[in-house]
Scaffold this active site. Structure first.
Site, PDB file in Angstrom:
ATOM      1  N   ASN A   1       0.885  -1.169   0.000  1.00 30.49           N
ATOM      2  CA  ASN A   1       0.000   0.000   0.000  1.00 30.49           C
ATOM      3  C   ASN A   1       0.921   1.217   0.000  1.00 30.49           C
ATOM      4  O   ASN A   1       1.505   1.547   1.023  1.00 30.49           O
ATOM      5  CB  ASN A   1      -0.889  -0.031   1.261  1.00 30.49           C
ATOM      6  CG  ASN A   1      -1.686   1.255   1.442  1.00 30.49           C
ATOM      7  OD1 ASN A   1      -1.784   2.073   0.521  1.00 30.49           O
ATOM      8  ND2 ASN A   1      -2.244   1.441   2.626  1.00 30.49           N
ATOM      9  N   TRP A   2       1.028   1.820  -1.161  1.00 26.71           N
ATOM     10  CA  TRP A   2       1.987   2.928  -1.299  1.00 26.71           C
ATOM     11  C   TRP A   2       1.509   4.217  -0.632  1.00 26.71           C
ATOM     12  O   TRP A   2       2.275   5.146  -0.468  1.00 26.71           O
ATOM     13  CB  TRP A   2       2.275   3.174  -2.778  1.00 26.71           C
ATOM     14  CG  TRP A   2       3.288   2.238  -3.364  1.00 26.71           C
ATOM     15  CD1 TRP A   2       3.903   1.179  -2.753  1.00 26.71           C
ATOM     16  CD2 TRP A   2       3.824   2.292  -4.704  1.00 26.71           C
ATOM     17  NE1 TRP A   2       4.782   0.581  -3.617  1.00 26.71           N
ATOM     18  CE2 TRP A   2       4.748   1.230  -4.817  1.00 26.71           C
ATOM     19  CE3 TRP A   2       3.600   3.109  -5.807  1.00 26.71           C
ATOM     20  CZ2 TRP A   2       5.468   0.992  -6.001  1.00 26.71           C
ATOM     21  CZ3 TRP A   2       4.308   2.867  -6.989  1.00 26.71           C
ATOM     22  CH2 TRP A   2       5.232   1.828  -7.077  1.00 26.71           C
ATOM     23  N   LYS A   3       0.209   4.295  -0.331  1.00 33.44           N
ATOM     24  CA  LYS A   3      -0.352   5.524   0.255  1.00 33.44           C
ATOM     25  C   LYS A   3      -0.034   6.714  -0.659  1.00 33.44           C
ATOM     26  O   LYS A   3      -0.068   6.557  -1.872  1.00 33.44           O
ATOM     27  CB  LYS A   3       0.164   5.706   1.687  1.00 33.44           C
ATOM     28  CG  LYS A   3       0.005   4.422   2.516  1.00 33.44           C
ATOM     29  CD  LYS A   3       0.226   4.598   3.975  1.00 33.44           C
ATOM     30  CE  LYS A   3      -0.012   3.265   4.682  1.00 33.44           C
ATOM     31  NZ  LYS A   3       0.136   3.349   6.130  1.00 33.44           N
TER      32      LYS A   3
ATOM     33  N   HIS B   1      -9.393   1.512   4.668  1.00 34.90           N
ATOM     34  CA  HIS B   1      -8.119   1.705   5.373  1.00 34.90           C
ATOM     35  C   HIS B   1      -8.328   2.671   6.540  1.00 34.90           C
ATOM     36  O   HIS B   1      -9.079   3.638   6.430  1.00 34.90           O
ATOM     37  CB  HIS B   1      -7.050   2.238   4.415  1.00 34.90           C
ATOM     38  CG  HIS B   1      -5.693   2.176   5.034  1.00 34.90           C
ATOM     39  ND1 HIS B   1      -5.239   3.141   5.893  1.00 34.90           N
ATOM     40  CD2 HIS B   1      -4.709   1.243   4.950  1.00 34.90           C
ATOM     41  CE1 HIS B   1      -4.024   2.794   6.318  1.00 34.90           C
ATOM     42  NE2 HIS B   1      -3.678   1.655   5.761  1.00 34.90           N
TER      43      HIS B   1
ATOM     44  N   GLU C   1      -6.629   5.008   7.632  1.00 37.57           N
ATOM     45  CA  GLU C   1      -6.352   6.428   7.330  1.00 37.57           C
ATOM     46  C   GLU C   1      -7.549   7.073   6.635  1.00 37.57           C
ATOM     47  O   GLU C   1      -7.819   8.260   6.820  1.00 37.57           O
ATOM     48  CB  GLU C   1      -5.069   6.534   6.487  1.00 37.57           C
ATOM     49  CG  GLU C   1      -3.826   6.284   7.339  1.00 37.57           C
ATOM     50  CD  GLU C   1      -2.665   5.654   6.595  1.00 37.57           C
ATOM     51  OE1 GLU C   1      -2.633   5.691   5.352  1.00 37.57           O
ATOM     52  OE2 GLU C   1      -1.769   5.114   7.276  1.00 37.57           O
TER      53      GLU C   1
ATOM     54  N   GLU D   1      -5.641  -4.805  10.444  1.00 39.17           N
ATOM     55  CA  GLU D   1      -4.614  -3.790  10.666  1.00 39.17           C
ATOM     56  C   GLU D   1      -4.907  -3.022  11.966  1.00 39.17           C
ATOM     57  O   GLU D   1      -5.699  -2.067  11.949  1.00 39.17           O
ATOM     58  CB  GLU D   1      -4.579  -2.802   9.501  1.00 39.17           C
ATOM     59  CG  GLU D   1      -4.239  -3.429   8.172  1.00 39.17           C
ATOM     60  CD  GLU D   1      -3.568  -2.437   7.244  1.00 39.17           C
ATOM     61  OE1 GLU D   1      -2.460  -2.717   6.785  1.00 39.17           O
ATOM     62  OE2 GLU D   1      -4.141  -1.352   7.002  1.00 39.17           O
TER      63      GLU D   1
ATOM     64  N   GLY E   1       2.341   2.298  10.621  1.00 41.74           N
ATOM     65  CA  GLY E   1       3.306   3.378  10.440  1.00 41.74           C
ATOM     66  C   GLY E   1       4.018   3.783  11.730  1.00 41.74           C
ATOM     67  O   GLY E   1       4.714   4.794  11.781  1.00 41.74           O
TER      68      GLY E   1
ATOM     69  N   SER F   1       3.151  -2.164  10.232  1.00 44.98           N
ATOM     70  CA  SER F   1       4.590  -2.279  10.461  1.00 44.98           C
ATOM     71  C   SER F   1       5.135  -3.678  10.175  1.00 44.98           C
ATOM     72  O   SER F   1       6.085  -4.127  10.810  1.00 44.98           O
ATOM     73  CB  SER F   1       4.956  -1.830  11.883  1.00 44.98           C
ATOM     74  OG  SER F   1       4.599  -0.460  12.072  1.00 44.98           O
TER      75      SER F   1
ATOM     76  N   GLY G   1       2.775  -1.149   4.183  1.00 49.13           N
ATOM     77  CA  GLY G   1       2.927   0.260   3.836  1.00 49.13           C
ATOM     78  C   GLY G   1       4.391   0.597   3.603  1.00 49.13           C
ATOM     79  O   GLY G   1       4.941   0.383   2.521  1.00 49.13           O
ATOM     80  N   GLY G   2       5.038   1.117   4.630  1.00 46.82           N
ATOM     81  CA  GLY G   2       6.413   1.605   4.524  1.00 46.82           C
ATOM     82  C   GLY G   2       7.377   0.663   3.810  1.00 46.82           C
ATOM     83  O   GLY G   2       8.128   1.082   2.917  1.00 46.82           O
TER      84      GLY G   2
HETATM   85  P1  PGA Z   1       2.753   0.225   7.551  1.00 44.96           P
HETATM   86  O1  PGA Z   1       1.317   0.462   6.881  1.00 44.96           O
HETATM   87  O2  PGA Z   1       3.254  -1.073   7.016  1.00 44.96           O
HETATM   88  O3  PGA Z   1       3.583   1.398   7.094  1.00 44.96           O
HETATM   89  O4  PGA Z   1       2.540   0.189   9.023  1.00 44.96           O
HETATM   90  C1  PGA Z   1       0.439  -0.602   6.713  1.00 44.96           C
HETATM   91  C2  PGA Z   1      -0.846  -0.088   6.118  1.00 44.96           C
HETATM   92  O5  PGA Z   1      -1.256   1.016   6.452  1.00 44.96           O
HETATM   93  O6  PGA Z   1      -1.473  -0.774   5.307  1.00 44.96           O
END
Ligand code: PGA
Length: 255
Positions: free
Chosen positions: A13-15, A99, A101, A171, A177, A217, A238-239
């Site tokens: 997930n590149w956001k 998600h 966010e 999640e 994050g 994470s 994500g990251g």
């Molecule tokens: P993260 O994000 O791996 O950076 O914690 C995961 C996500 O939001 O899907």
């Protein structure tokens, strides 16, 4: 439960990261690194403006492209939104909905997530439904209630047949994050509970078949242990999905 029967899906997930040029460069570098790793589905969910570049760069590889959201309506006066038909027509195969966010910063509710999920399915997309508790909810002891409610409302009106195209990503919001991963036991416990919700809503067979990812994470160092758990069938990353080497290590751990 037979884990071996389920699809394992590693999705990035590149956001809000990467331009189209960076997308082309990234996927061109990643493709040979993950070539032949067919023990899991490899998906990159990218910003809308990167979709064309991503689909072109991933053409002929084992990488599939997803989007990060989809609107519930087919078309109309919804400034800034993108429909499922638009995504499918661009070669998108997966879409994330719900998600945290989106829920936290953009006012998404279980009801809007349900609408978006159904729009994704109606357009032939595989939908990654995100659920997860906040730190406060965990501390209040309502983790299971929270994810159960999110899952039930998001899947309302979704048939057992359609469920085959739904992936659930557990999640925990406090792990996203933050570098603070859930322990494998914590992640397993909730993923197992979500599978129980699917059994209750559909059938034991449906529950056994549904892919449940962990996200929050997940990285090159902890992926193997998380993915070894009985009820964890992949990851939403994500990251670590923004680094070819780290993402490749996670894909390798899923083989
Ligand atoms: P993260 O994000 O791996 O950076 O914690 C995961 C996500 O939001 O899907």
């Amino acid at each position: 439960m037979n884990k071996a029967k389920r699809n394992v899906v590693i999705a990035g997930n590149w956001k809000m990261n990467m331009t189209p040029a960076q997308t082309t460069e990234f996927i061109t570098a990643l493709a040979p690194m993950v070539a032949g790793m067919d023990g899991c589905k490899i998906v990159l969910c990218v910003p809308y403006v990167d979709i064309a570049a991503a689909v072109a760069a991933a053409n002929g590889t084992n990488i599939e492209i997803g989007a990060e959201n989809v609107h519930m309506e087919a078309k109309g006066a919804y400034t800034g939104e993108i429909s499922g038909e638009m995504l499918a027509s661009c070669g998108v195969k997966y879409v994330i909905v719900g998600h945290s966010e989106r829920r936290q910063y953009f006012g998404e509710t279980d009801v809007t997530v349900n609408g978006r999920l159904k729009a994704g399915l109606a357009n032939g997309l595989k939908v990654i439904l995100c659920v997860g508790e906040t730190l406060t909810e965990r501390e209040q002891g309502i983790t299971f209630e929270t994810v159960s409610k999110q899952t039930k409302i998001a899947l309302s009106g979704v048939s057992a047949e359609e469920l085959a195209n739904v992936i659930i990503a557990y999640e925990p919001v406090w792990a996203i994050g933050t570098g603070k991963t859930a322990t494998s036991a914590q992640a397993e416990e909730v993923c197992k509970a979500i599978r129980g919700v699917i059994a209750e809503l559909y059938s034991a067979e449906a529950a056994e078949g549904v892919t449940i990812q962990y996200g929050g994470s997940m990285n090159a160092g902890n992926a193997a242990e998380l993915l070894s758990m009985e009820n964890i069938d992949g990851g939403l990353i994500g990251g670590a999905s923004l680094k070819t080497a780290d993402f490749t290590t996670i894909v390798k751990a899923a083989q």
